[in-house]
Design a protein around this motif. Structure first.
Motif, PDB file in Angstrom:
ATOM      1  N   ASP A   2      51.429  45.385  43.072  1.00  0.00           N
ATOM      2  CA  ASP A   2      52.102  44.258  42.431  1.00  0.00           C
ATOM      3  C   ASP A   2      51.116  43.111  42.260  1.00  0.00           C
ATOM      4  N   ILE A   3      51.189  42.461  41.118  1.00  0.00           N
ATOM      5  CA  ILE A   3      50.341  41.307  40.845  1.00  0.00           C
ATOM      6  C   ILE A   3      51.217  40.205  40.276  1.00  0.00           C
ATOM      7  N   GLY A   4      51.200  39.062  40.944  1.00  0.00           N
ATOM      8  CA  GLY A   4      52.041  37.950  40.532  1.00  0.00           C
ATOM      9  C   GLY A   4      51.224  36.699  40.290  1.00  0.00           C
ATOM     10  N   VAL A   5      51.930  35.633  39.953  1.00  0.00           N
ATOM     11  CA  VAL A   5      51.273  34.362  39.659  1.00  0.00           C
ATOM     12  C   VAL A   5      52.055  33.239  40.342  1.00  0.00           C
ATOM     13  N   LEU A   6      51.311  32.264  40.855  1.00  0.00           N
ATOM     14  CA  LEU A   6      51.913  31.054  41.416  1.00  0.00           C
ATOM     15  C   LEU A   6      52.075  30.042  40.293  1.00  0.00           C
ATOM     16  N   LEU A   7      53.295  29.647  40.002  1.00  0.00           N
ATOM     17  CA  LEU A   7      53.528  28.681  38.942  1.00  0.00           C
ATOM     18  C   LEU A   7      53.076  27.287  39.382  1.00  0.00           C
ATOM     19  N   PRO A   8      52.497  26.509  38.475  1.00  0.00           N
ATOM     20  CA  PRO A   8      51.941  25.190  38.834  1.00  0.00           C
ATOM     21  C   PRO A   8      53.014  24.116  38.916  1.00  0.00           C
ATOM     22  N   THR A   9      53.769  24.103  39.992  1.00  0.00           N
ATOM     23  CA  THR A   9      54.876  23.149  40.135  1.00  0.00           C
ATOM     24  C   THR A   9      54.433  21.760  40.562  1.00  0.00           C
ATOM     25  N   GLY A  10      53.166  21.597  40.982  1.00  0.00           N
ATOM     26  CA  GLY A  10      52.668  20.296  41.401  1.00  0.00           C
ATOM     27  C   GLY A  10      52.075  19.517  40.244  1.00  0.00           C
ATOM     28  N   THR A  11      52.256  18.203  40.252  1.00  0.00           N
ATOM     29  CA  THR A  11      51.786  17.382  39.145  1.00  0.00           C
ATOM     30  C   THR A  11      50.259  17.343  39.062  1.00  0.00           C
ATOM     31  N   ALA A  12      49.560  17.764  40.111  1.00  0.00           N
ATOM     32  CA  ALA A  12      48.095  17.839  40.046  1.00  0.00           C
ATOM     33  C   ALA A  12      47.643  18.860  39.014  1.00  0.00           C
ATOM     34  N   GLN A  13      48.527  19.787  38.628  1.00  0.00           N
ATOM     35  CA  GLN A  13      48.203  20.798  37.623  1.00  0.00           C
ATOM     36  C   GLN A  13      48.785  20.469  36.251  1.00  0.00           C
ATOM     37  N   ALA A  30      54.717  35.000  31.780  1.00  0.00           N
ATOM     38  CA  ALA A  30      54.055  35.814  32.809  1.00  0.00           C
ATOM     39  C   ALA A  30      54.767  37.154  32.972  1.00  0.00           C
ATOM     40  N   GLU A  31      56.083  37.129  33.005  1.00  0.00           N
ATOM     41  CA  GLU A  31      56.846  38.368  33.126  1.00  0.00           C
ATOM     42  C   GLU A  31      56.592  39.275  31.921  1.00  0.00           C
ATOM     43  N   HIS A  32      56.563  38.688  30.737  1.00  0.00           N
ATOM     44  CA  HIS A  32      56.315  39.469  29.514  1.00  0.00           C
ATOM     45  C   HIS A  32      54.915  40.084  29.518  1.00  0.00           C
ATOM     46  N   LEU A  33      53.943  39.372  30.088  1.00  0.00           N
ATOM     47  CA  LEU A  33      52.567  39.854  30.120  1.00  0.00           C
ATOM     48  C   LEU A  33      52.334  40.937  31.169  1.00  0.00           C
ATOM     49  N   GLY A  34      53.318  41.175  32.017  1.00  0.00           N
ATOM     50  CA  GLY A  34      53.201  42.263  32.980  1.00  0.00           C
ATOM     51  C   GLY A  34      53.046  41.842  34.427  1.00  0.00           C
ATOM     52  N   LEU A 301      46.434  32.333  32.467  1.00  0.00           N
ATOM     53  CA  LEU A 301      47.436  33.381  32.644  1.00  0.00           C
ATOM     54  C   LEU A 301      47.121  34.570  31.739  1.00  0.00           C
ATOM     55  N   GLU A 302      46.786  34.298  30.485  1.00  0.00           N
ATOM     56  CA  GLU A 302      46.479  35.377  29.555  1.00  0.00           C
ATOM     57  C   GLU A 302      45.197  36.100  29.949  1.00  0.00           C
ATOM     58  N   ARG A 303      44.199  35.359  30.407  1.00  0.00           N
ATOM     59  CA  ARG A 303      42.948  36.004  30.825  1.00  0.00           C
ATOM     60  C   ARG A 303      43.166  36.864  32.069  1.00  0.00           C
ATOM     61  N   THR A 304      43.969  36.375  32.987  1.00  0.00           N
ATOM     62  CA  THR A 304      44.250  37.163  34.195  1.00  0.00           C
ATOM     63  C   THR A 304      45.094  38.381  33.857  1.00  0.00           C
ATOM     64  N   ALA A 305      46.022  38.236  32.926  1.00  0.00           N
ATOM     65  CA  ALA A 305      46.856  39.374  32.522  1.00  0.00           C
ATOM     66  C   ALA A 305      46.009  40.512  31.971  1.00  0.00           C
ATOM     67  N   ALA A 306      44.891  40.181  31.323  1.00  0.00           N
ATOM     68  CA  ALA A 306      44.023  41.220  30.777  1.00  0.00           C
ATOM     69  C   ALA A 306      43.393  42.082  31.868  1.00  0.00           C
ATOM     70  N   LEU A 307      43.383  41.579  33.106  1.00  0.00           N
ATOM     71  CA  LEU A 307      42.807  42.340  34.222  1.00  0.00           C
ATOM     72  C   LEU A 307      43.804  43.314  34.852  1.00  0.00           C
ATOM     73  N   LEU A 308      45.080  43.163  34.540  1.00  0.00           N
ATOM     74  CA  LEU A 308      46.111  43.914  35.256  1.00  0.00           C
ATOM     75  C   LEU A 308      45.920  45.429  35.186  1.00  0.00           C
ATOM     76  N   PRO A 309      45.645  46.015  34.018  1.00  0.00           N
ATOM     77  CA  PRO A 309      45.490  47.491  33.999  1.00  0.00           C
ATOM     78  C   PRO A 309      44.378  47.975  34.917  1.00  0.00           C
ATOM     79  N   GLU A 310      43.249  47.282  34.911  1.00  0.00           N
ATOM     80  CA  GLU A 310      42.123  47.713  35.745  1.00  0.00           C
ATOM     81  C   GLU A 310      42.434  47.541  37.228  1.00  0.00           C
ATOM     82  N   LEU A 311      43.113  46.449  37.587  1.00  0.00           N
ATOM     83  CA  LEU A 311      43.442  46.221  38.989  1.00  0.00           C
ATOM     84  C   LEU A 311      44.464  47.233  39.497  1.00  0.00           C
ATOM     85  N   ARG A 312      45.317  47.706  38.606  1.00  0.00           N
ATOM     86  CA  ARG A 312      46.361  48.653  39.020  1.00  0.00           C
ATOM     87  C   ARG A 312      45.887  50.099  38.951  1.00  0.00           C
TER      88      ARG A 312
END
Length: 325
Positions: A2-13, A30-34, A301-312
């Motif tokens: 499983d590969i997930g993402v932390l959403l940027p809920t803090g105003t610093a982001q 993020a869900e759509h990207l896998g 997010l899109e750049r990290t999503a491109a790594l998902l097939p290789e990581l899995r």
């Protein structure tokens, strides 16, 4: 895997013009990207969308991703009320809630929170474990609970979550005591060790503690919290990650590297580094994207999503070479 993402809920982001409601769209993207999980952080005095409010908003807006906390600080909330809120989110998300919890640590993100919450700093780890035990008792229909910190008789019926035992609860932390407690009491482990070898050692400790408690290693999800920055230019990636370290923690990147898992570089470099943690035993990666506005978050997010097939991808079996070939 499983590969997930932390959403940027803090105003610093966020940039000045960013609309925080875009976080919902970011979660759907993020869900759509896998990505298979969406996590949020918890705090008290830093400017941040409150964790459980964010998860409640994500529940009807998403359909398959696990919704998680990384990490929830239970001492910030009244325990019975928190159990009700968590069960509500679990039901509204059709059983997709996972909780990583922590007790805080010394420094500006730890002890001041206890003072403001009017909860003693002493024995905070025991308090955390007992709070989790209280939640599980409430979710299983207990009508009383008596511990060191919490005493309740004649408890009214509590809201039951989707699963009879409640949502999975992971522990964040990598001290020897935390590893033992994870093996004995928790459903998963979410650390951020700077060295993959430390991950392997910690996971081995957890499995030993689990066996001693009559549990199997499969009962515990081995996860990893990792901050990621991907750019075509490795130097630019490291500069951006350094900017993020200053904005989020008030420290330079070399200091952050000493205490957390952080990865920066090209897509190939980031993939190779993350695979080291997969080889070390991690099976659920929670990626925090090092960008300081929502546009940059979406790009990362899109750049990290491109790594998902290789990581899995499963490692290719080695070809046996016969003598003489």
């Amino acid at each position: 895997m499983d590969i997930g993402v932390l959403l940027p809920t803090g105003t610093a982001q966020w940039a000045t013009a960013d609309d925080p409601r875009e976080l919902i769209a970011l979660g759907r993207t993020a869900e759509h990207l896998g990505f298979t999980s969406l996590f949020v952080n918890d705090s008290l005095i830093s400017p941040r969308i409150e964790a459980l409010t964010m998860l409640a908003a994500l529940a009807p807006a998403t359909g398959t991703a696990t919704l998680g906390t990384a990490a929830l600080l239970p001492f910030l909330r009244r325990p019975v009320q928190a159990a009700q809120s968590l069960a509500s989110i679990d039901l509204l998300s059709d059983g997709r809630l996972t909780l990583a919890v922590g007790a805080g640590y010394p420094g500006r993100f730890g002890r001041p929170f206890y003072d403001l919450s009017e909860v003693p700093w002493a024995r905070r780890f025991a308090r955390l474990d007992e709070t989790v035990a209280l939640w599980r008792a409430l979710w299983n229909g207990a009508d009383s609970f008596h511990g060191e910190f919490h005493h309740f008789t004649d408890l009214p019926p509590a809201l039951r979550p989707s699963r009879p035992t409640g949502p999975p609860i992971w522990l964040g932390g990598a001290t020897p005591a935390a590893l033992t407690r994870t093996g004995r009491l928790y459903d998963g482990w979410l650390p951020y060790p700077p060295d993959p070898a430390d991950y392997t050692t910690g996971l081995h400790h957890i499995h030993e503690a689990a066996a001693a408690a009559g549990r199997t290693p499969e009962a515990i999800t081995p996860a990893l919290f990792v901050t990621v920055r991907i750019d075509e230019d490795p130097k630019h990636a490291h500069r951006a990650l350094d900017d993020y370290a200053h904005a989020a923690y008030g420290m330079p990147l070399p200091e952050l590297r000493k205490i957390q898992t952080v990865v920066a570089g090209t897509a190939e470099q980031v993939t190779a580094r993350l695979k080291q943690y997969v080889t070390a035993g991690a099976r659920h990666l929670v990626t925090r994207l090092a960008a300081l506005d929502l546009r940059g978050q979406r790009e990362q997010l899109e750049r990290t999503a491109a790594l998902l097939p290789e990581l899995r991808a499963r490692p290719r079996p080695r070809t046996r070479v016969r003598p003489g070939q």
